[in-house]
Design a protein around this motif. Structure first.
Motif, PDB file in Angstrom:
ATOM      1  N   ALA A  59      -8.222  -2.908  -9.019  1.00 49.20           N
ATOM      2  CA  ALA A  59      -8.136  -3.158  -7.645  1.00 49.20           C
ATOM      3  C   ALA A  59      -9.143  -4.089  -7.005  1.00 49.20           C
ATOM      4  O   ALA A  59      -8.701  -5.055  -6.652  1.00 49.20           O
ATOM      5  N   GLY A  60     -10.219  -4.175  -7.486  1.00 49.57           N
ATOM      6  CA  GLY A  60     -11.423  -5.121  -7.016  1.00 49.57           C
ATOM      7  C   GLY A  60     -10.953  -6.573  -7.535  1.00 49.57           C
ATOM      8  O   GLY A  60     -10.960  -7.642  -7.081  1.00 49.57           O
ATOM      9  N   ARG A  78      -7.394 -13.261  -3.014  1.00 48.25           N
ATOM     10  CA  ARG A  78      -8.106 -14.176  -1.822  1.00 48.25           C
ATOM     11  C   ARG A  78      -8.352 -15.341  -2.559  1.00 48.25           C
ATOM     12  O   ARG A  78      -8.218 -16.610  -2.065  1.00 48.25           O
ATOM     13  N   ASP A  96      -6.221 -11.724   1.790  1.00 49.98           N
ATOM     14  CA  ASP A  96      -7.087 -10.327   2.293  1.00 49.98           C
ATOM     15  C   ASP A  96      -6.099  -9.083   2.197  1.00 49.98           C
ATOM     16  O   ASP A  96      -5.698  -8.695   3.207  1.00 49.98           O
ATOM     17  N   LEU A  97      -6.080  -8.690   1.042  1.00 49.92           N
ATOM     18  CA  LEU A  97      -5.478  -7.534   0.577  1.00 49.92           C
ATOM     19  C   LEU A  97      -5.979  -6.103   1.533  1.00 49.92           C
ATOM     20  O   LEU A  97      -5.107  -5.184   1.531  1.00 49.92           O
ATOM     21  N   TYR A  98      -7.344  -6.317   2.027  1.00 49.96           N
ATOM     22  CA  TYR A  98      -7.845  -5.118   2.767  1.00 49.96           C
ATOM     23  C   TYR A  98      -7.111  -5.182   4.192  1.00 49.96           C
ATOM     24  O   TYR A  98      -6.652  -4.154   4.805  1.00 49.96           O
ATOM     25  N   ARG A 109      -7.792  -7.712  -5.701  1.00 53.31           N
ATOM     26  CA  ARG A 109      -8.074  -8.300  -4.376  1.00 53.31           C
ATOM     27  C   ARG A 109      -8.719  -9.486  -4.382  1.00 53.31           C
ATOM     28  O   ARG A 109      -8.307 -10.721  -3.543  1.00 53.31           O
ATOM     29  N   ARG A 159       0.915  -1.104   0.027  1.00 52.83           N
ATOM     30  CA  ARG A 159       0.090   0.194   0.124  1.00 52.83           C
ATOM     31  C   ARG A 159       1.008   1.202  -0.008  1.00 52.83           C
ATOM     32  O   ARG A 159       0.733   2.304  -0.911  1.00 52.83           O
TER      33      ARG A 159
END
Length: 195
Positions: free
Chosen positions: A89-90, A97, A103-105, A93, A25
């Protein structure tokens, strides 16, 4: 990097080690800061280093060392852009997963590990399907491939990367340069044939 190497936690500049937070990030934020057009270069560089280091020092030298560490391979001049970290991005991610259970969040990943995993996402994810469509060349027309060409042209339009204004200008300049070079080549060949 060699298989037996550990992930680097910083860079050495003028004999001194500087610890950096190279979470993916932070590196993405650093890249965004470097791409900004609304601030002077020195401010861009300072803000970029601040993304990975609490108290930036020796900013140009740190940036140079970080680029060499994280981006050792220079991009090819005419390399086609097949991914965009903001637009995709979505899908990225979801692919992490699906492929790795990451989990990139929430999970922290060093930039080098993130890059290696991103480049190794197996087939079967929507992300890899989109990359495949973007990278696939449109075949030359034949009497047998009209449907395939039409499908691919539509699919490429559906998943196309939306270029920023700066990228559009750069692409336009490159296209004009190629056109000019082609015209000059034709003129040179014409004068060779006439002379």
């Amino acid at each position: 990097m060699r298989l037996q190497d550990s992930l680097p936690q910083g860079v050495t500049v003028d004999g001194r080690f500087y610890k950096l937070d190279l979470d993916f990030r932070n590196v993405l934020r650093m890249m965004e800061e470097l791409d900004r057009d609304d601030v002077m270069q020195e401010a861009r560089q300072y803000n970029a280093v601040k993304c990975i280091m609490k108290h930036p020092k020796k900013v140009p030298q740190i940036l140079k060392a970080v680029r060499a560490l994280l981006f050792p391979d220079k991009p090819k001049k005419d390399a086609q852009k097949v991914t965009d970290f903001e637009q995709d991005a979505g899908m990225i991610r979801a692919a992490f997963r699906q492929a790795y259970g990451i989990d990139l969040y929430r999970d922290k990943l060093h930039w080098i590990e993130f890059s290696e995993l991103l480049n190794a996402i197996p087939e079967g994810s929507r992300y890899m399907e989109v990359i495949g469509i973007r990278a696939r060349p449109i075949p030359s027309p034949t009497k047998w491939n009209a449907e395939e060409r039409q499908w691919l042209i539509r699919a490429k339009a559906d998943v196309a990367i939306h270029l920023s204004e700066k990228e559009q200008q750069e692409k336009y300049s490159q296209d004009v340069g190629k056109l000019f070079a082609g015209l000059m080549n034709m003129v040179a060949k014409g004068s060779d044939n006439n002379g």
